[in-house]
Design a protein around this motif. Structure first.
Motif, PDB file in Angstrom:
ATOM      1  N   GLU A  62     -34.380  24.385 -32.222  1.00 56.41           N
ATOM      2  CA  GLU A  62     -34.065  23.046 -32.710  1.00 56.41           C
ATOM      3  C   GLU A  62     -32.744  23.110 -33.474  1.00 56.41           C
ATOM      4  OE1 GLU A  62     -36.193  20.064 -32.637  1.00 56.41           O
ATOM      5  OE2 GLU A  62     -37.073  21.214 -30.996  1.00 56.41           O
ATOM      6  N   ILE A  63     -31.810  22.252 -33.088  1.00 56.78           N
ATOM      7  CA  ILE A  63     -30.491  22.230 -33.719  1.00 56.78           C
ATOM      8  C   ILE A  63     -30.251  20.839 -34.276  1.00 56.78           C
ATOM      9  CG2 ILE A  63     -28.019  22.503 -33.359  1.00 56.78           C
ATOM     10  CD1 ILE A  63     -28.717  24.401 -31.059  1.00 56.78           C
ATOM     11  N   ARG A  64     -29.823  20.794 -35.522  1.00 59.27           N
ATOM     12  CA  ARG A  64     -29.506  19.524 -36.172  1.00 59.27           C
ATOM     13  C   ARG A  64     -28.015  19.267 -36.034  1.00 59.27           C
ATOM     14  NH1 ARG A  64     -30.376  19.775 -41.578  1.00 59.27           N
ATOM     15  NH2 ARG A  64     -30.634  17.536 -41.687  1.00 59.27           N
ATOM     16  N   ILE A  65     -27.685  18.068 -35.546  1.00 62.91           N
ATOM     17  CA  ILE A  65     -26.296  17.683 -35.294  1.00 62.91           C
ATOM     18  C   ILE A  65     -26.096  16.255 -35.783  1.00 62.91           C
ATOM     19  CG2 ILE A  65     -24.518  17.360 -33.527  1.00 62.91           C
ATOM     20  CD1 ILE A  65     -26.046  19.324 -31.769  1.00 62.91           C
ATOM     21  N   THR A  66     -24.974  16.003 -36.424  1.00 64.92           N
ATOM     22  CA  THR A  66     -24.685  14.634 -36.858  1.00 64.92           C
ATOM     23  C   THR A  66     -24.581  13.732 -35.636  1.00 64.92           C
ATOM     24  OG1 THR A  66     -22.312  15.149 -36.933  1.00 64.92           O
ATOM     25  CG2 THR A  66     -23.524  15.289 -39.010  1.00 64.92           C
ATOM     26  N   ASN A  67     -25.065  12.492 -35.763  1.00 65.53           N
ATOM     27  CA  ASN A  67     -24.989  11.572 -34.631  1.00 65.53           C
ATOM     28  C   ASN A  67     -23.535  11.130 -34.419  1.00 65.53           C
ATOM     29  OD1 ASN A  67     -24.424   9.269 -36.251  1.00 65.53           O
ATOM     30  ND2 ASN A  67     -26.561   8.721 -36.394  1.00 65.53           N
ATOM     31  N   PRO A  68     -23.210  10.502 -33.290  1.00 65.09           N
ATOM     32  CA  PRO A  68     -21.806  10.178 -33.007  1.00 65.09           C
ATOM     33  C   PRO A  68     -21.109   9.338 -34.084  1.00 65.09           C
ATOM     34  CG  PRO A  68     -23.087  10.015 -31.001  1.00 65.09           C
ATOM     35  CD  PRO A  68     -24.068  10.235 -32.123  1.00 65.09           C
ATOM     36  N   ALA A  69     -21.762   8.283 -34.571  1.00 69.90           N
ATOM     37  CA  ALA A  69     -21.124   7.444 -35.594  1.00 69.90           C
ATOM     38  C   ALA A  69     -20.884   8.226 -36.876  1.00 69.90           C
ATOM     39  CB  ALA A  69     -21.983   6.209 -35.869  1.00 69.90           C
ATOM     40  N   ARG A  70     -21.857   8.985 -37.305  1.00 67.34           N
ATOM     41  CA  ARG A  70     -21.717   9.803 -38.516  1.00 67.34           C
ATOM     42  C   ARG A  70     -20.630  10.859 -38.335  1.00 67.34           C
ATOM     43  NH1 ARG A  70     -24.781  12.841 -42.383  1.00 67.34           N
ATOM     44  NH2 ARG A  70     -23.200  14.152 -43.333  1.00 67.34           N
ATOM     45  N   THR A  71     -20.547  11.429 -37.135  1.00 65.44           N
ATOM     46  CA  THR A  71     -19.521  12.439 -36.862  1.00 65.44           C
ATOM     47  C   THR A  71     -18.135  11.861 -37.086  1.00 65.44           C
ATOM     48  OG1 THR A  71     -20.952  13.585 -35.279  1.00 65.44           O
ATOM     49  CG2 THR A  71     -18.583  13.977 -35.092  1.00 65.44           C
ATOM     50  N   VAL A  72     -17.900  10.652 -36.594  1.00 66.11           N
ATOM     51  CA  VAL A  72     -16.590  10.010 -36.752  1.00 66.11           C
ATOM     52  C   VAL A  72     -16.295   9.757 -38.222  1.00 66.11           C
ATOM     53  CG1 VAL A  72     -15.314   7.880 -36.287  1.00 66.11           C
ATOM     54  CG2 VAL A  72     -16.531   9.028 -34.442  1.00 66.11           C
ATOM     55  N   VAL A  73     -17.271   9.279 -38.956  1.00 68.38           N
ATOM     56  CA  VAL A  73     -17.065   9.024 -40.388  1.00 68.38           C
ATOM     57  C   VAL A  73     -16.741  10.333 -41.112  1.00 68.38           C
ATOM     58  CG1 VAL A  73     -18.155   8.207 -42.517  1.00 68.38           C
ATOM     59  CG2 VAL A  73     -18.484   6.947 -40.379  1.00 68.38           C
ATOM     60  N   ASP A  74     -17.460  11.396 -40.792  1.00 69.67           N
ATOM     61  CA  ASP A  74     -17.178  12.700 -41.403  1.00 69.67           C
ATOM     62  C   ASP A  74     -15.774  13.196 -41.064  1.00 69.67           C
ATOM     63  OD1 ASP A  74     -19.610  12.948 -42.712  1.00 69.67           O
ATOM     64  OD2 ASP A  74     -20.519  14.195 -41.146  1.00 69.67           O
ATOM     65  N   LEU A  75     -15.333  12.952 -39.839  1.00 66.06           N
ATOM     66  CA  LEU A  75     -13.985  13.376 -39.449  1.00 66.06           C
ATOM     67  C   LEU A  75     -12.928  12.692 -40.312  1.00 66.06           C
ATOM     68  CD1 LEU A  75     -14.381  13.421 -35.584  1.00 66.06           C
ATOM     69  CD2 LEU A  75     -13.932  15.404 -37.034  1.00 66.06           C
ATOM     70  N   PHE A  76     -13.126  11.430 -40.616  1.00 63.00           N
ATOM     71  CA  PHE A  76     -12.175  10.740 -41.492  1.00 63.00           C
ATOM     72  C   PHE A  76     -12.299  11.243 -42.927  1.00 63.00           C
ATOM     73  CE2 PHE A  76     -11.621   7.916 -37.957  1.00 63.00           C
ATOM     74  CZ  PHE A  76     -10.299   7.515 -38.076  1.00 63.00           C
ATOM     75  N   LYS A  77     -13.507  11.527 -43.360  1.00 57.71           N
ATOM     76  CA  LYS A  77     -13.707  12.041 -44.716  1.00 57.71           C
ATOM     77  C   LYS A  77     -13.029  13.402 -44.893  1.00 57.71           C
ATOM     78  CE  LYS A  77     -17.306  12.993 -48.099  1.00 57.71           C
ATOM     79  NZ  LYS A  77     -18.741  12.905 -48.393  1.00 57.71           N
ATOM     80  N   TYR A  78     -13.101  14.240 -43.872  1.00 60.81           N
ATOM     81  CA  TYR A  78     -12.533  15.584 -43.932  1.00 60.81           C
ATOM     82  C   TYR A  78     -11.255  15.690 -43.098  1.00 60.81           C
ATOM     83  CZ  TYR A  78     -16.807  17.009 -46.237  1.00 60.81           C
ATOM     84  OH  TYR A  78     -17.828  17.127 -47.134  1.00 60.81           O
ATOM     85  N   ARG A  79     -10.505  14.599 -43.008  1.00 62.09           N
ATOM     86  CA  ARG A  79      -9.311  14.572 -42.154  1.00 62.09           C
ATOM     87  C   ARG A  79      -8.240  15.561 -42.577  1.00 62.09           C
ATOM     88  NH1 ARG A  79      -9.690  10.460 -45.382  1.00 62.09           N
ATOM     89  NH2 ARG A  79      -7.958   9.752 -46.657  1.00 62.09           N
ATOM     90  N   THR A  80      -8.219  15.946 -43.843  1.00 59.73           N
ATOM     91  CA  THR A  80      -7.231  16.942 -44.265  1.00 59.73           C
ATOM     92  C   THR A  80      -7.591  18.332 -43.745  1.00 59.73           C
ATOM     93  OG1 THR A  80      -8.354  17.271 -46.379  1.00 59.73           O
ATOM     94  CG2 THR A  80      -6.550  15.668 -46.332  1.00 59.73           C
ATOM     95  N   LYS A  81      -8.868  18.556 -43.434  1.00 65.07           N
ATOM     96  CA  LYS A  81      -9.300  19.853 -42.909  1.00 65.07           C
ATOM     97  C   LYS A  81      -9.250  19.905 -41.386  1.00 65.07           C
ATOM     98  CE  LYS A  81     -12.198  21.016 -46.766  1.00 65.07           C
ATOM     99  NZ  LYS A  81     -13.272  21.821 -47.239  1.00 65.07           N
ATOM    100  N   VAL A  82      -9.601  18.783 -40.729  1.00 60.41           N
ATOM    101  CA  VAL A  82      -9.665  18.784 -39.268  1.00 60.41           C
ATOM    102  C   VAL A  82      -8.417  18.188 -38.631  1.00 60.41           C
ATOM    103  CG1 VAL A  82     -12.182  18.688 -39.242  1.00 60.41           C
ATOM    104  CG2 VAL A  82     -10.878  16.573 -39.079  1.00 60.41           C
ATOM    105  N   GLY A  83      -7.693  17.401 -39.368  1.00 63.65           N
ATOM    106  CA  GLY A  83      -6.501  16.742 -38.849  1.00 63.65           C
ATOM    107  C   GLY A  83      -6.765  15.284 -38.531  1.00 63.65           C
ATOM    108  N   PRO A  84      -5.842  14.411 -38.922  1.00 65.05           N
ATOM    109  CA  PRO A  84      -6.045  12.980 -38.679  1.00 65.05           C
ATOM    110  C   PRO A  84      -6.070  12.630 -37.189  1.00 65.05           C
ATOM    111  CG  PRO A  84      -3.861  13.380 -39.581  1.00 65.05           C
ATOM    112  CD  PRO A  84      -4.600  14.679 -39.650  1.00 65.05           C
TER     113      PRO A  84
END
Length: 129
Positions: A62-84
């Protein structure tokens, strides 16, 4: 919990192949030392580790993964780490593939206090419907 760019790749919302597996752990969780595969740990609050997370089966585990909408929000929250650019690409693809609605993204972004960051991008991508 699998998150950020790894979750984006899992949901098939990017052509980018992450060099590391992005894993969320709690603020006080022990950080394991693993040599392979390369892992990038991100610390999330206990609430963030529970909300908007799906459970998937892979090779009997069993693997826990953020859902698509949450993933996008997290990407913006951590945009300095992952890139805008990756955050914008994720938003564009989640809307194009209809794996999340603008309303879902808005609700999660507001809940996570990221709405002001995402709002102009979401409006620009949905201006014509």
């Amino acid at each position: 919990m699998i998150c950020l760019v790894s979750a984006l790749a899992y949901h098939e919302l990017t052509d980018h192949i992450p060099r590391r597996v992005w894993v969320a752990i709690g603020p006080k969780d022990w950080r394991p030392h693993i040599s392979y595969p390369p892992i990038r740990f991100v610390r999330f609050s206990p609430e963030a580790l529970r909300h908007h997370v799906d459970t998937h089966s892979a090779e009997g585990a069993e693997i826990r993964i953020t859902n698509p909408a949450r993933t996008v929000v997290d990407l913006f929250k951590y945009r300095t780490k992952v890139g805008p650019n990756i955050a914008i690409e994720g938003l564009r693809e989640v809307l194009r593939t209809r794996k999340a609605t603008p309303a879902e993204i808005h609700n999660i972004a507001a809940e996570m206090k990221q709405w002001k960051v995402i709002q102009p991008y979401l409006e620009a991508l949905t201006i014509n419907g």
